[in-house]
Design an enzyme around this catalytic site. Structure first.
Site, PDB file in Angstrom:
ATOM      1  N   GLU A 107       7.845 -34.760 -72.939  1.00  0.00           N
ATOM      2  CA  GLU A 107       8.092 -33.903 -74.099  1.00  0.00           C
ATOM      3  C   GLU A 107       7.543 -32.501 -73.879  1.00  0.00           C
ATOM      4  O   GLU A 107       8.116 -31.514 -74.346  1.00  0.00           O
ATOM      5  CB  GLU A 107       7.450 -34.528 -75.346  1.00  0.00           C
ATOM      6  CG  GLU A 107       7.783 -33.826 -76.667  1.00  0.00           C
ATOM      7  CD  GLU A 107       6.819 -32.706 -77.031  1.00  0.00           C
ATOM      8  OE1 GLU A 107       7.103 -31.969 -77.992  1.00  0.00           O
ATOM      9  OE2 GLU A 107       5.767 -32.569 -76.352  1.00  0.00           O
ATOM     10  N   ASP A 162       2.972 -37.926 -72.891  1.00  0.00           N
ATOM     11  CA  ASP A 162       2.436 -36.938 -71.960  1.00  0.00           C
ATOM     12  C   ASP A 162       1.560 -35.913 -72.667  1.00  0.00           C
ATOM     13  O   ASP A 162       1.617 -35.748 -73.885  1.00  0.00           O
ATOM     14  CB  ASP A 162       3.570 -36.236 -71.208  1.00  0.00           C
ATOM     15  CG  ASP A 162       4.583 -35.566 -72.133  1.00  0.00           C
ATOM     16  OD1 ASP A 162       4.850 -36.124 -73.214  1.00  0.00           O
ATOM     17  OD2 ASP A 162       5.103 -34.493 -71.771  1.00  0.00           O
TER      18      ASP A 162
END
Length: 385
Positions: free
Chosen positions: A144, A82
């Site tokens: 994350e 991400d």
């Protein structure tokens, strides 16, 4: 017959072109499935066994795990799929298109950190994968940048037992063996508003917050005096008051006041214990004003991380990278990967100064050294007798 592998530039560009923004705000949050589908095709073509695992408490997010070889031991190369959101007006290039300019590859996620997977793929092209003596694992995690729920879920349910792990966050190829954690808390005081001419008819939330801050300062001092790790430039846990707001007019008794703070603990201080300390220090105020004080978590915290700078693995990686093991103040997925029982280091291309910035880029002079370093690490961990 295996499909032809993409060039480094092609794989880099494809990863950037697959948006995978993580955000607390649901309107900005995106699934990472397009990134995982690319990785599944590429690593699957190299003979890896690939799995996509749904991550609970996310919006259609998955972890990707690829394994070549069998048994325990070997190496885990890990990273997150991400990116943070981007400020469109501040970017001079298209965030989702690989733009080459002035010796740099620009794009959202170029260094933090989708580009790392393209570099792993490039490194594997000249490795005799049929010679692996121990397994090689690839982890591409979800979320994350927000909750770290991907790494937490992976650690809780992992079926692999690597001996070593490298997390490819942007460290300018400097091995990181320790970092602080992060806890963000919100404190709300709800009093009773009223006319300022008669304070006794109300309950001023700012007055109560004054008492709360006094207790928090005592906790800050306790942390600074009783916990220390000299490897950090700031060798004690820190507490920061980042936001405060209360009241609406000078002639009204303040009915509500909010404080946001963060605490960055050293390794050895669990977030659960830190929250308990916070509640204990605020207990006198909570008892004096029943029902007026609410303590909440603003967003999921991150545990501190510590491995060893002196282990054989750390020293080998430092030698291969040409940089001594060091510590940093930002948080990563390392404490959760460390739960697998493997020697864990954070080490990757690109500068942390580029992370979360407009016109994020990967310097091209980091590409070849990263590919060569990854090949050496895989050889030592998975092939060498």
């Amino acid at each position: 017959m295996r499909n032809k592998q993409p060039t480094l530039a092609q794989s880099f560009a494809a990863l950037l072109a697959a948006p995978s923004i993580s955000a607390i705000d649901a309107s900005q949050d995106q699934s990472n499935k397009p990134v995982l589908d690319l990785l599944c095709n590429w690593f699957g073509d190299l003979g890896f066994q690939c799995q996509q695992q749904a991550v609970a408490n996310t919006r259609d997010k998955h972890n990707f795990v690829a394994t070549l070889g069998q048994g325990n031991g070997g190496l885990l190369l890990a990273g997150h799929t991400d990116t943070v959101p981007f400020d469109e007006g501040q970017w001079q290039v298209d965030p989702f298109k690989l733009t080459e300019k002035d010796g740099k590859w620009y794009g959202l996620g170029s260094c933090d950190m989708k580009g790392f997977f393209a570099l792993i793929l490039e490194a594997l092209k000249e490795i005799p994968l049929d010679k692996l003596q121990r397994p090689l694992h690839i982890l591409a995690s979800a979320d994350e940048e927000t909750t770290m729920n991907g790494a937490k879920a992976f650690a809780a349910n992992a079926a692999i037992k690597p001996e070593y792990a490298i997390i490819g966050e942007p460290t300018s190829l400097r091995p990181v063996y320790m970092h602080k954690g992060h806890l963000a808390q919100g404190i709300r005081i709800v009093g009773r508003s009223g006319h300022s001419s008669d304070p006794a008819k109300g309950l001023n939330a700012i007055d109560i917050m004054h008492l709360v801050i006094g207790q928090l300062l005592k906790l800050r001092q306790h942390l600074a005096e009783n916990y220390r790790e000299n490897a950090f430039s700031v060798p004690y846990p820190t507490m920061n008051f980042g936001h405060i707001h209360g009241g609406d007019a000078a002639n009204r008794i303040c009915g509500c006041c909010d404080l946001h703070l963060d605490i960055r603990p050293l390794p050895g201080i669990a977030l659960q214990d830190l929250e308990l300390m916070l509640h204990q220090y605020l207990k006198p105020v909570v008892s004096q004003y029943p029902g007026a004080v609410t303590i909440s978590t603003l967003y999921p915290g991150n545990e501190a991380f510590k491995d060893s700078a002196d282990s054989a693995w750390s020293q080998l990686v430092a030698s291969l990278a040409g940089n001594a093991p060091e510590v940093v103040n930002y948080a990563t997925e390392a404490p959760y990967i460390r739960q697998l029982g493997c020697h864990t280091l954070v080490l990757g291309p690109g500068s942390i100064e580029q992370a979360h910035q407009p016109d994020e880029y990967m310097a091209q002079d980091q590409l070849k050294p990263t590919v060569e370093l990854l090949r050496k690490l895989i050889w030592h961990a998975c092939i060498k007798d």
